[in-house]
Design an enzyme around this catalytic site. Structure first.
Site, PDB file in Angstrom:
ATOM      1  N   CYS A   8       9.150  -6.004   9.208  1.00  0.00           N
ATOM      2  CA  CYS A   8      10.308  -6.638   8.611  1.00  0.00           C
ATOM      3  C   CYS A   8      10.152  -8.137   8.519  1.00  0.00           C
ATOM      4  O   CYS A   8       9.120  -8.695   8.863  1.00  0.00           O
ATOM      5  CB  CYS A   8      11.529  -6.329   9.463  1.00  0.00           C
ATOM      6  N   GLY A  34      10.555  -6.548   3.312  1.00  0.00           N
ATOM      7  CA  GLY A  34      11.420  -5.403   3.527  1.00  0.00           C
ATOM      8  C   GLY A  34      12.532  -5.361   2.513  1.00  0.00           C
ATOM      9  O   GLY A  34      13.184  -6.376   2.270  1.00  0.00           O
ATOM     10  N   ASN A 109      10.882  -7.512  14.535  1.00  0.00           N
ATOM     11  CA  ASN A 109       9.816  -7.181  13.584  1.00  0.00           C
ATOM     12  C   ASN A 109       8.640  -6.658  14.395  1.00  0.00           C
ATOM     13  O   ASN A 109       8.166  -7.344  15.298  1.00  0.00           O
ATOM     14  CB  ASN A 109       9.416  -8.454  12.815  1.00  0.00           C
ATOM     15  N   GLY A 110       8.189  -5.454  14.072  1.00  0.00           N
ATOM     16  CA  GLY A 110       7.045  -4.909  14.788  1.00  0.00           C
ATOM     17  C   GLY A 110       7.282  -3.470  15.182  1.00  0.00           C
ATOM     18  O   GLY A 110       8.206  -2.816  14.680  1.00  0.00           O
ATOM     19  N   TYR A 250      -2.639  -8.481   2.774  1.00  0.00           N
ATOM     20  CA  TYR A 250      -1.657  -7.925   1.847  1.00  0.00           C
ATOM     21  C   TYR A 250      -0.207  -8.350   2.071  1.00  0.00           C
ATOM     22  O   TYR A 250       0.524  -8.629   1.125  1.00  0.00           O
ATOM     23  CB  TYR A 250      -1.712  -6.384   1.932  1.00  0.00           C
TER      24      TYR A 250
HETATM   25  P1  AMP Z   1      -2.423   3.259  -1.998  1.00  0.00           P
HETATM   26  O1  AMP Z   1      -1.914   3.402  -3.369  1.00  0.00           O
HETATM   27  O2  AMP Z   1      -1.757   4.206  -1.043  1.00  0.00           O
HETATM   28  O3  AMP Z   1      -3.931   3.328  -1.893  1.00  0.00           O
HETATM   29  O4  AMP Z   1      -1.984   1.836  -1.480  1.00  0.00           O
HETATM   30  C1  AMP Z   1      -2.727   0.717  -1.801  1.00  0.00           C
HETATM   31  C2  AMP Z   1      -1.856  -0.381  -2.345  1.00  0.00           C
HETATM   32  O5  AMP Z   1      -0.756  -0.603  -1.483  1.00  0.00           O
HETATM   33  C3  AMP Z   1      -2.649  -1.659  -2.467  1.00  0.00           C
HETATM   34  O6  AMP Z   1      -2.591  -2.054  -3.802  1.00  0.00           O
HETATM   35  C4  AMP Z   1      -1.964  -2.633  -1.553  1.00  0.00           C
HETATM   36  O7  AMP Z   1      -1.628  -3.809  -2.266  1.00  0.00           O
HETATM   37  C5  AMP Z   1      -0.728  -1.949  -1.045  1.00  0.00           C
HETATM   38  N1  AMP Z   1      -0.656  -1.877   0.432  1.00  0.00           N
HETATM   39  C6  AMP Z   1      -1.629  -1.926   1.330  1.00  0.00           C
HETATM   40  N2  AMP Z   1      -1.167  -1.810   2.587  1.00  0.00           N
HETATM   41  C7  AMP Z   1       0.152  -1.701   2.504  1.00  0.00           C
HETATM   42  C8  AMP Z   1       1.224  -1.577   3.450  1.00  0.00           C
HETATM   43  N3  AMP Z   1       1.003  -1.509   4.749  1.00  0.00           N
HETATM   44  N4  AMP Z   1       2.464  -1.528   2.987  1.00  0.00           N
HETATM   45  C9  AMP Z   1       2.691  -1.570   1.689  1.00  0.00           C
HETATM   46  N5  AMP Z   1       1.746  -1.669   0.733  1.00  0.00           N
HETATM   47  C10 AMP Z   1       0.489  -1.745   1.129  1.00  0.00           C
END
Ligand code: AMP
Length: 471
Positions: A8, A34, A109-110, A250
């Site tokens: 968050c 979030g 957060n965590g 990210y």
């Molecule tokens: P996926 O489509 O499941 O392979 O997710 C990859 C995409 O989600 C990438 O383009 C990242 O920018 C994004 N992403 C990576 N890690 C996270 C995360 N923990 N929470 C939300 N989005 C993520």
């Protein structure tokens, strides 16, 4: 009961006549952390009031009245990002606990790794929980503590919880910020022109309210702000920096600095390293908006290939990951991005993304680019393969859903339909971020990539070991 994951955004201010409005502005720049719920608790001359709800901050505070009623010179706020199954507004923070001897606002957060066992213990001792969020555990520990002062109660309680946590607490006389012993989650402190102290998950929120950065809250620290000023204490000396590398890769906003390192600059260096590790014969470099644009520009600079706008994002769509089911996630990707035919047609494209989790995004984008006429699509990922879950607050808790935990590189390439696929090395990532710390991996947590968790996993250990055998 499975506890809810909390990844968050936190914001708090002490000493400003428009505290809740400042908190609103701060939270607004943390909205990327979030989007499922938001709330603010304000302190009006010792009386605590709260407003919270589901959805974006602008939805929760859509009528001006909801902010106007949160008058006072201090406030803490929260934007929430939760996994599937979050049961409504009861889990939206900050929580406001009402006691005969003074109320307490709390935002977290965590993710705690011993929340379930702690909760069981507390319930056996008579505690009644209102939500299934980890966050309430700390409140019960504080109330059960035998220490004499509030601060000592908080310190003793913080020593008992494990995992990733950044907390903001607000009572009638002070605001308290605390960070876990590994500093998994970022938490920065700033000061406004009028002397008000501000805390935020990311420095971009300090900029948004015109606060000067003072310093990061360090692992094991507890910072107390009241009308007398600010002081920093520690609740444990057993600390070891392990900042979540996904924050740099990210999660965080590119204009934020974490531990003094600008996120955009770190991402750009990740792209450069990737181009050095994997030079690709191609015509153009295209980044996946928005989180990969920095890495893509780094890749282009290092490789000498032109950086092109081959993908356009609909800016009014929320992050796909937020969708709780795979079907909705796929629909989300379709609504979110389109390929620019005039740019990619007949071109050999290096498509840079920051990470592959389940593979949904990459598969869909390769398809989009090819449908728009790209002759080749080479996928370059500016982080190593994600193979292990996170237990400290990033929403990846099972190996089952991680494509790289279950498939070889060649298989993933085939599944996503790319002409080639490359991931940044672990060492490349460490060097690109450039933290200068003596802790392992220069002070980063790389557990998602190598399974080397900086702490015991407590309640998660048994299931995790089982998943290693089955995935
Ligand atoms: P996926 O489509 O499941 O392979 O997710 C990859 C995409 O989600 C990438 O383009 C990242 O920018 C994004 N992403 C990576 N890690 C996270 C995360 N923990 N929470 C939300 N989005 C993520």
């Amino acid at each position: 009961m499975k506890s809810l994951n909390e990844e968050c955004g936190l914001f708090g201010v002490w000493g400003h006549p428009e505290a809740s409005r400042i908190t609103y502005f701060g939270l607004h720049s943390l909205q990327h952390r979030g989007q499922e719920g938001a709330g603010i608790v304000a302190n009006d001359a010792g009386a605590l009031h709260s407003h919270r709800g589901l959805g974006l901050l602008s939805t929760v505070f859509q009528d001006d009245q909801s902010l106007a009623q949160l008058s006072g010179q201090a406030a803490v706020g929260h934007v929430r990002y939760a996994t599937a199954g979050g049961d409504g507004v009861n889990n939206v923070q900050p929580f406001l606990f009402r006691f005969y001897d003074g109320n307490l606002g709390m935002a977290h957060n965590g993710n705690l790794t011993n929340a379930c066992s702690m909760r069981r213990k507390l319930e056996e001792a008579g505690a009644i929980f209102q939500s299934n969020s980890d966050t309430e555990v700390l409140m019960h520990l504080i109330r059960h503590s035998k220490q004499t002062t509030f601060l000592e109660k908080v310190k003793k309680s913080l020593q008992q919880i494990k995992g990733g946590f950044a907390y903001l607490l607000l009572n009638k006389t002070e605001m308290i910020a605390a960070l876990d012993p590994n500093g998994f989650r970022p938490l920065a402190m700033g000061k406004m022109q009028n002397g008000a102290y501000v805390f935020a998950s990311e420095t971009c929120a300090l900029d948004a309210v015109g606060a000067q950065f003072v310093r990061d809250v360090n692992p094991g620290e507890i910072v107390i702000v009241n009308d007398e000023g600010m002081r920093i204490e520690t609740y444990t000396k057993q600390t070891q920096l392990a900042i979540c590398s996904m924050e740099y890769i990210y999660f965080a906003r590119p204009d934020s600095n974490i531990a003094g390192i600008n996120v955009h600059t770190a991402r750009k260096r990740m792209g450069r390293k990737l181009a050095k590790e994997y030079p690709i014969e191609a015509d153009i470099v295209v980044g996946v908006p928005n989180s990969s644009l920095s890495a893509a520009s780094g890749y282009a600079e290092e490789s000498g290939l032109p950086y092109e706008l081959g993908l356009v994002k609909n800016q009014y769509i929320q992050r796909t990951f937020i969708q709780p089911t795979q079907h909705l996630r796929e629909q989300g990707v379709r609504m979110k991005l389109s390929a620019v035919r005039g740019v990619v047609k007949g071109r050999r494209v290096v498509m840079v993304d920051d990470s592959i989790v389940r593979g949904t995004t990459s598969r869909r984008i390769v398809k989009l680019l090819k449908a728009a006429g790209a002759s080749e699509v080479h996928v370059a990922i500016s982080s190593p393969p994600l193979k292990y879950p996170c237990f400290y607050g990033i929403d990846i808790q099972t190996r089952k859903e991680l494509i790289a935990a279950n498939h070889s590189l060649a298989e993933i390439r085939q599944i996503i339909g790319a002409d080639s696929l490359h991931f940044l090395s672990e060492q490349g990532l460490i060097e690109a971020i450039g933290l200068q710390n003596n802790a392992p991996y220069s002070g980063l947590c790389l557990a998602y990539f190598n399974g080397d968790y900086p702490t015991p996993l407590y309640d998660y250990e048994k299931d995790y070991q089982k998943s290693l055998r089955t995935c």
